[in-house]
Write a protein that holds these residues in place. Structure first.
Motif, PDB file in Angstrom:
ATOM      1  N   THR A   1       0.850  -1.185   0.000  1.00 38.47           N
ATOM      2  CA  THR A   1       0.000   0.000   0.000  1.00 38.47           C
ATOM      3  C   THR A   1       0.881   1.228   0.000  1.00 38.47           C
ATOM      4  N   GLU A   2       0.270   2.393   0.071  1.00 37.28           N
ATOM      5  CA  GLU A   2       0.984   3.657   0.185  1.00 37.28           C
ATOM      6  C   GLU A   2       0.640   4.254   1.532  1.00 37.28           C
ATOM      7  N   ASN A   3       1.597   4.191   2.451  1.00 44.29           N
ATOM      8  CA  ASN A   3       1.319   4.555   3.836  1.00 44.29           C
ATOM      9  C   ASN A   3       0.975   6.030   4.022  1.00 44.29           C
ATOM     10  N   ALA A   4       1.297   6.855   3.036  1.00 47.68           N
ATOM     11  CA  ALA A   4       0.934   8.269   3.145  1.00 47.68           C
ATOM     12  C   ALA A   4      -0.568   8.439   3.318  1.00 47.68           C
ATOM     13  N   PHE A   5      -1.334   7.573   2.666  1.00 45.71           N
ATOM     14  CA  PHE A   5      -2.781   7.690   2.777  1.00 45.71           C
ATOM     15  C   PHE A   5      -3.277   7.178   4.129  1.00 45.71           C
ATOM     16  N   ASP A   6      -2.546   6.244   4.730  1.00 42.34           N
ATOM     17  CA  ASP A   6      -2.888   5.817   6.088  1.00 42.34           C
ATOM     18  C   ASP A   6      -2.707   6.972   7.072  1.00 42.34           C
ATOM     19  N   VAL A   7      -1.598   7.711   6.912  1.00 43.96           N
ATOM     20  CA  VAL A   7      -1.353   8.867   7.773  1.00 43.96           C
ATOM     21  C   VAL A   7      -2.407   9.942   7.515  1.00 43.96           C
ATOM     22  N   LEU A   8      -2.774  10.121   6.235  1.00 45.58           N
ATOM     23  CA  LEU A   8      -3.815  11.092   5.907  1.00 45.58           C
ATOM     24  C   LEU A   8      -5.120  10.762   6.619  1.00 45.58           C
ATOM     25  N   ASN A   9      -5.481   9.490   6.646  1.00 43.26           N
ATOM     26  CA  ASN A   9      -6.693   9.083   7.363  1.00 43.26           C
ATOM     27  C   ASN A   9      -6.590   9.397   8.850  1.00 43.26           C
ATOM     28  N   GLU A  10      -5.395   9.162   9.411  1.00 41.16           N
ATOM     29  CA  GLU A  10      -5.176   9.451  10.829  1.00 41.16           C
ATOM     30  C   GLU A  10      -5.286  10.952  11.095  1.00 41.16           C
ATOM     31  N   VAL A  11      -4.721  11.746  10.203  1.00 46.52           N
ATOM     32  CA  VAL A  11      -4.792  13.203  10.333  1.00 46.52           C
ATOM     33  C   VAL A  11      -6.240  13.674  10.263  1.00 46.52           C
ATOM     34  N   ASN A  12      -6.983  13.157   9.299  1.00 48.34           N
ATOM     35  CA  ASN A  12      -8.384  13.566   9.155  1.00 48.34           C
ATOM     36  C   ASN A  12      -9.217  13.173  10.374  1.00 48.34           C
ATOM     37  N   ARG A  13      -8.901  12.010  10.957  1.00 50.88           N
ATOM     38  CA  ARG A  13      -9.623  11.580  12.160  1.00 50.88           C
ATOM     39  C   ARG A  13      -9.348  12.540  13.316  1.00 50.88           C
ATOM     40  N   LEU A  14      -8.082  12.961  13.458  1.00 57.24           N
ATOM     41  CA  LEU A  14      -7.739  13.900  14.528  1.00 57.24           C
ATOM     42  C   LEU A  14      -8.362  15.269  14.284  1.00 57.24           C
ATOM     43  N   LYS A  15      -8.372  15.710  13.031  1.00 55.34           N
ATOM     44  CA  LYS A  15      -9.007  16.997  12.713  1.00 55.34           C
ATOM     45  C   LYS A  15     -10.493  16.975  13.044  1.00 55.34           C
ATOM     46  N   ALA A  16     -11.122  15.823  12.827  1.00 46.89           N
ATOM     47  CA  ALA A  16     -12.556  15.708  13.111  1.00 46.89           C
ATOM     48  C   ALA A  16     -12.851  15.853  14.592  1.00 46.89           C
ATOM     49  N   THR A  17     -11.847  15.615  15.440  1.00 49.33           N
ATOM     50  CA  THR A  17     -12.032  15.783  16.883  1.00 49.33           C
ATOM     51  C   THR A  17     -11.709  17.207  17.335  1.00 49.33           C
ATOM     52  N   GLY A  18     -11.322  18.075  16.375  1.00 54.26           N
ATOM     53  CA  GLY A  18     -11.020  19.455  16.709  1.00 54.26           C
ATOM     54  C   GLY A  18      -9.546  19.785  16.788  1.00 54.26           C
TER      55      GLY A  18
ATOM     56  N   ASP B   1      -5.891  20.813  15.550  1.00 55.93           N
ATOM     57  CA  ASP B   1      -5.348  21.646  14.476  1.00 55.93           C
ATOM     58  C   ASP B   1      -4.025  21.032  14.029  1.00 55.93           C
ATOM     59  N   ILE B   2      -4.071  20.225  12.976  1.00 60.28           N
ATOM     60  CA  ILE B   2      -2.899  19.491  12.515  1.00 60.28           C
ATOM     61  C   ILE B   2      -2.268  20.221  11.333  1.00 60.28           C
ATOM     62  N   ILE B   3      -0.963  20.470  11.414  1.00 58.90           N
ATOM     63  CA  ILE B   3      -0.200  20.960  10.256  1.00 58.90           C
ATOM     64  C   ILE B   3       0.409  19.736   9.585  1.00 58.90           C
ATOM     65  N   SER B   4       0.062  19.527   8.322  1.00 60.55           N
ATOM     66  CA  SER B   4       0.480  18.294   7.657  1.00 60.55           C
ATOM     67  C   SER B   4       1.580  18.546   6.638  1.00 60.55           C
ATOM     68  N   PHE B   5       2.657  17.778   6.790  1.00 62.73           N
ATOM     69  CA  PHE B   5       3.725  17.696   5.795  1.00 62.73           C
ATOM     70  C   PHE B   5       3.755  16.288   5.202  1.00 62.73           C
ATOM     71  N   ALA B   6       2.620  15.601   5.230  1.00 62.20           N
ATOM     72  CA  ALA B   6       2.611  14.175   4.934  1.00 62.20           C
ATOM     73  C   ALA B   6       2.362  13.839   3.468  1.00 62.20           C
ATOM     74  N   ILE B   7       1.459  14.544   2.815  1.00 58.95           N
ATOM     75  CA  ILE B   7       1.025  14.143   1.481  1.00 58.95           C
ATOM     76  C   ILE B   7       1.794  14.899   0.404  1.00 58.95           C
ATOM     77  N   GLY B   8       2.256  14.176  -0.603  1.00 59.35           N
ATOM     78  CA  GLY B   8       2.998  14.770  -1.702  1.00 59.35           C
ATOM     79  C   GLY B   8       2.082  15.309  -2.776  1.00 59.35           C
ATOM     80  N   GLU B   9       1.399  16.388  -2.468  1.00 54.40           N
ATOM     81  CA  GLU B   9       0.442  16.974  -3.397  1.00 54.40           C
ATOM     82  C   GLU B   9       0.605  18.488  -3.406  1.00 54.40           C
ATOM     83  N   PRO B  10       0.849  19.107  -4.574  1.00 55.45           N
ATOM     84  CA  PRO B  10       0.934  20.568  -4.601  1.00 55.45           C
ATOM     85  C   PRO B  10      -0.307  21.209  -3.994  1.00 55.45           C
ATOM     86  N   ASP B  11      -0.088  22.258  -3.202  1.00 53.44           N
ATOM     87  CA  ASP B  11      -1.220  22.961  -2.596  1.00 53.44           C
ATOM     88  C   ASP B  11      -1.761  24.042  -3.515  1.00 53.44           C
TER      89      ASP B  11
END
Length: 396
Positions: A12-29, A31-41
């Motif tokens: 798999t691509e573990n970056a997406f696992d971390v993304l899921n973890e980040v989104n779960r934490l954001k849903a609880t309120g 404030d996560i600064i993410s350097f995890a996903i390789g996607e231009p902003d």
């Protein structure tokens, strides 16, 4: 549920696992600064978006040929001919929904069970995953910090055996931001010709280079016919969600790759291809401006990480990643590895990064620990994230 045994070889691509973890934490309120996903902003340029909209309005909503529409194949052939100093025909171009299908299809077209494939480690995890899925045997080639995150070509030759079928290259490199030098490329080309090997050259970051000159191995004498160039629009044109990539290869191989596409997805989304056509043939200032901004961010994050006790960060020459050595940081915190440090930063500093283990297992003799930071985020986020890391290191 009884599943096919081959699924056990699929990673798999573990970056997406971390993304899921980040989104779960954001849903609880949180404030996560993410350097995890390789996607231009950056958002896709307006002329590209308008081309896609116009294509829909003009009813380019039907099937295209499996290998792609001719105007885009012609534009890609012209672009690659110019940027790699080659003579490329449209018949050598195969368009796919993203770059990953080129990895998948090429390995299925060339690798028989038991064949060995050399791939960079650390590296994009899909390489090893698909090698195993085809029944091939993955052979890791270490990417070395002491060589500015490049390959040792002498060690590379030691990994070539009579079973070796293909070498995978990635330059500029994910996750390190390193880039193969012209001499590296020349040495690897010599090995490929000597041992009659295919090369899959992942050049998805080719337009994002800061120092030095990007060199494609396909430009070396005798290499165009044995090289498959992988490139696309996700990184250089901020089109990740459009899913548009391509391969450039020998015409005889392109026919078989197109047949695999016919069997899988029929073709790439037609109106998306017109967006790609606008990207290649329209103004290129969007790309140059984005790369200039990435360079400023690179300088900021590399300097900032080097100011944190326990972090040692080389300044990368391409892509939009830094790969700091965090061996001392782990020791300072009493943590066993970079995975534990990644979790520490996520839960104690609200900063998301990826650990070394997200990019393959350890090479033999490897003892250093690393994290990957994607600096495809604003300078403000970079500065805030660095400040959070500094505080987390002091408080621990």
């Amino acid at each position: 549920m009884k599943l096919a045994a081959r699924l056990g070889n699929l990673g798999t691509e573990n970056a997406f696992d971390v993304l899921n973890e980040v989104n779960r934490l954001k849903a609880t309120g949180r404030d996560i600064i993410s350097f995890a996903i390789g996607e231009p902003d950056f958002d896709t340029a307006d002329n590209i978006k308008q081309a896609g909209i116009t294509a829909i309005q003009n009813n380019f909503t039907h099937y295209s040929p499996s290998a792609g529409i001719l105007p885009l194949k012609e534009a890609i052939a012209s672009h690659v001919s110019t940027t790699r100093q080659l003579q490329v025909k449209p018949e050598q171009v195969v368009i796919t929904p993203g770059g990953k299908p080129i990895i998948y299809y090429v390995l299925h077209a060339l690798v028989d069970p038991g064949d060995e494939v050399i791939y960079p480690n650390p590296g994009f995890p899909i390489y090893e995953s698909v090698i195993r899925f085809t029944g091939g045997l993955p052979v890791a080639a270490p990417i070395l910090e002491e060589k500015n995150f490049s390959l040792d070509t002498n060690e590379l030759e030691n990994r070539i055996t009579p079973k070796t079928k293909l070498i995978i290259l990635n330059s500029p490199h994910n996750p390190t931001g390193g880039m193969l030098t012209a001499q590296d490329i020349e040495n690897i080309a010599t090995l490929a010709r000597k041992h009659d090997l295919w090369v899959l050259s992942d050049e998805i970051y080719s337009q994002i280079a800061y120092e030095g000159t990007f060199v494609s191995i396909a430009s070396q004498p005798g290499m165009q016919e044995r090289t498959i160039i992988l490139d696309g629009f996700s990184k250089s044109y901020a089109m990740t969600g459009w899913r548009l990539g391509y391969g450039v290869m020998a015409e005889e191989l392109a026919v078989h790759i197109a047949r695999l596409i016919t069997n899988c997805e029929s073709c790439t989304n037609t109106f998306v291809q017109y967006g790609g056509l606008a990207a290649l043939t329209g103004p290129q200032d969007f790309v140059s401006n984005m790369v200039s901004e990435f360079k400023a961010r690179r300088d900021l994050i590399a300097a900032g990480l080097n100011s944190i006790p326990g972090f040692s960060c080389q300044t990368p020459t391409g892509a939009f990643y830094v790969f700091p050595n965090v061996t001392e940081a782990c020791e300072r915190l009493g943590l066993p590895d970079s995975k534990a440090l990644q979790q520490h930063l996520l839960y104690n500093a609200d900063v998301a990064v990826l650990p070394r283990s997200a990019f393959g297992g350890r090479n033999i003799g490897e003892t250093q620990e690393y994290l990957r930071f994607s600096y495809a985020t604003s300078c403000e986020n970079i500065a805030a994230g660095l400040d959070r890391i500094k505080k987390a290191m002091r408080l621990s």
